[in-house]
Design a protein around this motif. Structure first.
Motif, PDB file in Angstrom:
ATOM      1  N   SER A  33      -9.393   5.309  -1.619  1.00  8.56           N
ATOM      2  CA  SER A  33      -8.175   4.792  -2.248  1.00  8.56           C
ATOM      3  C   SER A  33      -6.985   4.993  -1.319  1.00  8.56           C
ATOM      4  O   SER A  33      -6.148   4.097  -1.162  1.00  8.56           O
ATOM      5  CB  SER A  33      -7.914   5.506  -3.584  1.00  8.56           C
ATOM      6  OG  SER A  33      -9.005   5.324  -4.445  1.00  8.56           O
ATOM      7  N   CYS A  34      -6.903   6.176  -0.672  1.00  6.42           N
ATOM      8  CA  CYS A  34      -5.802   6.413   0.276  1.00  6.42           C
ATOM      9  C   CYS A  34      -5.849   5.391   1.406  1.00  6.42           C
ATOM     10  O   CYS A  34      -4.813   4.854   1.825  1.00  6.42           O
ATOM     11  CB  CYS A  34      -5.883   7.820   0.859  1.00  6.42           C
ATOM     12  SG  CYS A  34      -5.476   9.114  -0.297  1.00  6.42           S
ATOM     13  N   ALA A  35      -7.060   5.123   1.909  1.00  3.24           N
ATOM     14  CA  ALA A  35      -7.196   4.182   3.032  1.00  3.24           C
ATOM     15  C   ALA A  35      -6.670   2.810   2.626  1.00  3.24           C
ATOM     16  O   ALA A  35      -6.004   2.125   3.408  1.00  3.24           O
ATOM     17  CB  ALA A  35      -8.650   4.093   3.480  1.00  3.24           C
TER      18      ALA A  35
ATOM     19  N   THR B  32      -2.697   3.007   1.872  1.00  2.00           N
ATOM     20  CA  THR B  32      -1.947   3.122   3.129  1.00  2.00           C
ATOM     21  C   THR B  32      -1.681   1.741   3.722  1.00  2.00           C
ATOM     22  O   THR B  32      -0.659   1.508   4.353  1.00  2.00           O
ATOM     23  CB  THR B  32      -2.774   3.931   4.167  1.00  2.00           C
ATOM     24  OG1 THR B  32      -3.128   5.156   3.593  1.00  2.00           O
ATOM     25  CG2 THR B  32      -2.029   4.182   5.448  1.00  2.00           C
ATOM     26  N   ARG B  33      -2.644   0.840   3.527  1.00  2.00           N
ATOM     27  CA  ARG B  33      -2.495  -0.512   4.093  1.00  2.00           C
ATOM     28  C   ARG B  33      -1.941  -1.514   3.079  1.00  2.00           C
ATOM     29  O   ARG B  33      -2.029  -2.713   3.275  1.00  2.00           O
ATOM     30  CB  ARG B  33      -3.838  -0.992   4.641  1.00  2.00           C
ATOM     31  CG  ARG B  33      -4.194  -0.267   5.946  1.00  2.00           C
ATOM     32  CD  ARG B  33      -5.572  -0.615   6.437  1.00  2.00           C
ATOM     33  NE  ARG B  33      -6.578   0.109   5.679  1.00  2.00           N
ATOM     34  CZ  ARG B  33      -7.890  -0.020   5.851  1.00  2.00           C
ATOM     35  NH1 ARG B  33      -8.344  -0.857   6.734  1.00  2.00           N
ATOM     36  NH2 ARG B  33      -8.728   0.673   5.131  1.00  2.00           N
ATOM     37  N   GLY B  34      -1.411  -0.974   1.961  1.00  2.00           N
ATOM     38  CA  GLY B  34      -0.779  -1.829   0.952  1.00  2.00           C
ATOM     39  C   GLY B  34      -1.768  -2.614   0.109  1.00  2.00           C
ATOM     40  O   GLY B  34      -1.401  -3.588  -0.555  1.00  2.00           O
ATOM     41  N   ARG B  35      -3.043  -2.182   0.137  1.00  7.86           N
ATOM     42  CA  ARG B  35      -4.061  -2.882  -0.660  1.00  7.86           C
ATOM     43  C   ARG B  35      -4.387  -2.064  -1.906  1.00  7.86           C
ATOM     44  O   ARG B  35      -4.317  -0.827  -1.865  1.00  7.86           O
ATOM     45  CB  ARG B  35      -5.322  -3.094   0.185  1.00  7.86           C
ATOM     46  CG  ARG B  35      -5.035  -3.973   1.393  1.00  7.86           C
ATOM     47  CD  ARG B  35      -6.163  -3.964   2.379  1.00  7.86           C
ATOM     48  NE  ARG B  35      -7.358  -4.591   1.856  1.00  7.86           N
ATOM     49  CZ  ARG B  35      -8.550  -4.562   2.445  1.00  7.86           C
ATOM     50  NH1 ARG B  35      -8.692  -3.917   3.584  1.00  7.86           N
ATOM     51  NH2 ARG B  35      -9.586  -5.170   1.909  1.00  7.86           N
ATOM     52  N   PRO B  36      -4.761  -2.725  -3.020  1.00  3.58           N
ATOM     53  CA  PRO B  36      -5.054  -1.956  -4.230  1.00  3.58           C
ATOM     54  C   PRO B  36      -6.353  -1.168  -4.083  1.00  3.58           C
ATOM     55  O   PRO B  36      -7.294  -1.625  -3.436  1.00  3.58           O
ATOM     56  CB  PRO B  36      -5.209  -3.043  -5.310  1.00  3.58           C
ATOM     57  CG  PRO B  36      -5.556  -4.280  -4.568  1.00  3.58           C
ATOM     58  CD  PRO B  36      -4.930  -4.177  -3.203  1.00  3.58           C
ATOM     59  N   ALA B  37      -6.391   0.007  -4.689  1.00  3.28           N
ATOM     60  CA  ALA B  37      -7.637   0.783  -4.751  1.00  3.28           C
ATOM     61  C   ALA B  37      -8.590   0.098  -5.733  1.00  3.28           C
ATOM     62  O   ALA B  37      -8.186  -0.763  -6.513  1.00  3.28           O
ATOM     63  CB  ALA B  37      -7.330   2.196  -5.208  1.00  3.28           C
ATOM     64  N   ILE B  38      -9.859   0.511  -5.643  1.00  3.87           N
ATOM     65  CA  ILE B  38     -10.885  -0.143  -6.468  1.00  3.87           C
ATOM     66  C   ILE B  38     -11.412   0.846  -7.506  1.00  3.87           C
ATOM     67  O   ILE B  38     -11.794   1.970  -7.158  1.00  3.87           O
ATOM     68  CB  ILE B  38     -12.035  -0.635  -5.563  1.00  3.87           C
ATOM     69  CG1 ILE B  38     -11.509  -1.796  -4.724  1.00  3.87           C
ATOM     70  CG2 ILE B  38     -13.251  -1.048  -6.375  1.00  3.87           C
ATOM     71  CD1 ILE B  38     -12.416  -2.213  -3.612  1.00  3.87           C
ATOM     72  N   LEU B  39     -11.439   0.423  -8.755  1.00  2.00           N
ATOM     73  CA  LEU B  39     -11.971   1.272  -9.823  1.00  2.00           C
ATOM     74  C   LEU B  39     -13.188   0.612 -10.446  1.00  2.00           C
ATOM     75  O   LEU B  39     -13.140  -0.569 -10.817  1.00  2.00           O
ATOM     76  CB  LEU B  39     -10.915   1.464 -10.914  1.00  2.00           C
ATOM     77  CG  LEU B  39      -9.852   2.525 -10.651  1.00  2.00           C
ATOM     78  CD1 LEU B  39      -8.788   2.483 -11.744  1.00  2.00           C
ATOM     79  CD2 LEU B  39     -10.473   3.916 -10.579  1.00  2.00           C
TER      80      LEU B  39
ATOM     81  N   MET C 172       3.827   3.015  -5.186  1.00  4.00           N
ATOM     82  CA  MET C 172       3.326   1.695  -5.581  1.00  4.00           C
ATOM     83  C   MET C 172       3.389   1.611  -7.097  1.00  4.00           C
ATOM     84  O   MET C 172       3.026   2.583  -7.771  1.00  4.00           O
ATOM     85  CB  MET C 172       1.855   1.554  -5.197  1.00  4.00           C
ATOM     86  CG  MET C 172       1.608   1.360  -3.744  1.00  4.00           C
ATOM     87  SD  MET C 172       1.305  -0.351  -3.416  1.00  4.00           S
ATOM     88  CE  MET C 172      -0.436  -0.450  -3.251  1.00  4.00           C
ATOM     89  N   PRO C 173       3.802   0.469  -7.682  1.00  2.00           N
ATOM     90  CA  PRO C 173       3.713   0.349  -9.137  1.00  2.00           C
ATOM     91  C   PRO C 173       2.241   0.311  -9.557  1.00  2.00           C
ATOM     92  O   PRO C 173       1.389  -0.205  -8.807  1.00  2.00           O
ATOM     93  CB  PRO C 173       4.394  -0.995  -9.422  1.00  2.00           C
ATOM     94  CG  PRO C 173       4.371  -1.740  -8.139  1.00  2.00           C
ATOM     95  CD  PRO C 173       4.313  -0.739  -7.026  1.00  2.00           C
ATOM     96  N   ASP C 174       1.928   0.866 -10.738  1.00  2.00           N
ATOM     97  CA  ASP C 174       0.536   0.891 -11.207  1.00  2.00           C
ATOM     98  C   ASP C 174      -0.083  -0.508 -11.158  1.00  2.00           C
ATOM     99  O   ASP C 174      -1.256  -0.667 -10.832  1.00  2.00           O
ATOM    100  CB  ASP C 174       0.458   1.412 -12.659  1.00  2.00           C
ATOM    101  CG  ASP C 174       0.729   2.909 -12.724  1.00  2.00           C
ATOM    102  OD1 ASP C 174       0.980   3.513 -11.660  1.00  2.00           O
ATOM    103  OD2 ASP C 174       0.682   3.459 -13.845  1.00  2.00           O
ATOM    104  N   SER C 175       0.697  -1.507 -11.455  1.00  2.00           N
ATOM    105  CA  SER C 175       0.163  -2.878 -11.549  1.00  2.00           C
ATOM    106  C   SER C 175      -0.406  -3.359 -10.208  1.00  2.00           C
ATOM    107  O   SER C 175      -1.250  -4.245 -10.168  1.00  2.00           O
ATOM    108  CB  SER C 175       1.256  -3.840 -12.010  1.00  2.00           C
ATOM    109  OG  SER C 175       2.333  -3.754 -11.101  1.00  2.00           O
ATOM    110  N   ARG C 176       0.050  -2.773  -9.073  1.00  2.00           N
ATOM    111  CA  ARG C 176      -0.461  -3.205  -7.755  1.00  2.00           C
ATOM    112  C   ARG C 176      -1.356  -2.141  -7.105  1.00  2.00           C
ATOM    113  O   ARG C 176      -1.875  -2.335  -6.020  1.00  2.00           O
ATOM    114  CB  ARG C 176       0.711  -3.525  -6.824  1.00  2.00           C
ATOM    115  CG  ARG C 176       1.418  -4.840  -7.174  1.00  2.00           C
ATOM    116  CD  ARG C 176       2.178  -5.408  -5.992  1.00  2.00           C
ATOM    117  NE  ARG C 176       3.257  -4.542  -5.538  1.00  2.00           N
ATOM    118  CZ  ARG C 176       3.311  -3.962  -4.340  1.00  2.00           C
ATOM    119  NH1 ARG C 176       2.358  -4.150  -3.465  1.00  2.00           N
ATOM    120  NH2 ARG C 176       4.332  -3.193  -4.015  1.00  2.00           N
TER     121      ARG C 176
END
Ligand SMILES: NC(=O)c1ccc[n+]([C@@H]2O[C@H](COP(=O)([O-])OP(=O)(O)OC[C@H]3O[C@@H](n4cnc5c(N)ncnc54)[C@H](O)[C@@H]3O)[C@@H](O)[C@H]2O)c1
Length: 317
Positions: free
Chosen positions: A195-197, A200-207, A263-267
């Motif tokens: 998730s940090c990776a 850091t690059r402005g991409r959403p984490a995956i759940l 980051m806002p939760d939505s992103r």
């Protein structure tokens, strides 16, 4: 168990991986003699590989635990070596059987072949995943393994081998079952570093699924202290759970990380289809280990923030 001056000769396997390298680092600081055997797979940390070489009480052997030809002299073996990522085990389970089961069988045999007086103690690093999930309450060490995915099944199989080598051949063993570990420099395939990776690059984490799955989180330094407690004070042929106090849903980890990355939760995250064999909740009773004097000391939110702030996604490229 402790030799002159409390110094031990410790054989660590998988000592370039996430938990193993923190254990090796601590053992070097404590002035034990450390031999580290690691095959150097994708998860091995090349930065610490070079850094450890500067210590006089350390030596490295690049080898596979499943084919190792002899066991270096040691007082105790701590086996961290494993294929450790559940998702990988779902697509390529054979590799998991070879390292996590046959590798352990091979190490146990090498230990057994030593003369009785020279036989090292064997400490197997297992996992809470061997129990499978639990809706309420907590598993203690007397509960039967009920693994849900191939990774967990191979770890449970290894535990059975260790228990049988103790009973049949009289090998002195322990099994340690930690929960989910977090901490600095974890390979970015597990939830927190992955998730940090991405963040850091402005991409959403995956759940996976709806993100509600609960895990018990334990700082890697607390795990290292737990293993050292078992090395020093563990009862022969006894299993020890290592849990800590903290159950957190995956989505709540992401809420924390989103705040640290502003980051806002939505992103900050996106949902993907659930992993097959998904466990909903893990929980362990670790009172047996606490009776040895161990307790977790690291504070989750503070440590998580420090990981997020110092995250280096190029480390494993
Ligand atoms: N990370 C966790 O949250 C967690 C939780 C509970 C238990 N565990 C257990 O702790 C142990 C260490 O986990 P980790 O997260 O540090 O794993 P990791 O994947 O980060 O590291 C594994 C290390 O083992 C080495 N290795 C793999 N196959 C090998 C082989 N055949 N021979 C020699 N070396 C080999 C790799 O090169 C790597 O350095 C594993 O046994 C795992 O099952 C991990």
């Amino acid at each position: 168990m402790l030799g002159a001056g409390g110094r031990l000769v410790i054989l660590v396997t998988g000592g370039l991986g996430f938990i193993g390298k923190h254990f090796v680092q601590r053992c070097i600081e404590l002035n034990h003699w450390v031999t580290n055997i690691d095959v150097v797979n994708y998860a091995a940390d090349r930065v610490v590989k070079d850094a450890f070489e500067t210590s006089a009480n350390y030596r490295f052997i690049q080898a596979d635990i499943a084919t190792l030809d002899h066991l270096p002299e040691c007082d105790v073996i701590v086996n961290f070596a494993a294929e450790s990522h559940v998702d990988n085990s779902i697509v390529d389970n054979e590799r998991f059987c070879v390292t996590n089961v046959l590798g352990v069988q091979h190490l146990l045999e090498l230990a057994r072949m030593k003369q009785r007086g020279d036989r090292p103690r064997f400490i197997q690093i297992s996992t809470d995943e061997v129990y499978g999930d639990i809706a309420e309450g907590a598993h203690d060490e007397t509960d039967r393994p009920c693994p849900s995915n191939p990774y967990a099944a191979t770890k449970a199989a290894a535990d059975m081998l260790v228990m049988s080598w103790a009973r049949t051949y009289g090998l002195d063993t322990n099994i340690i079952r930690p929960t989910n570990n977090y901490g600095p420099h974890q390979y970015p395939e597990k939830l927190i570093p992955k998730s940090c990776a991405r963040l850091t690059r402005g991409r959403p984490a995956i759940l996976h699924g709806d993100g509600s799955y609960q895990r018990c989180w334990l700082h890697v330094d607390d795990t290292v202290e737990a293993v050292l407690s078992v090395v020093a004070k563990g009862r022969p042929n006894t299993i020890y759970n290592v849990a800590g106090d903290l159950h957190v849903a995956n989505i709540d980890i992401l809420r924390h990380l989103a705040r640290f990355f502003e980051m806002p939760d939505s992103r900050a995250w996106t949902f993907v289809e659930d992993r097959s064999g998904q466990d909903h909740r893990y929980s362990l009773d670790d009172s047996r280990l606490r009776a040895l004097g161990w307790a977790p000391r690291r504070e989750f939110t503070r440590e998580l923030e420090s990981i997020a702030k110092t995250f280096d996604f190029k480390r494993f490229l």
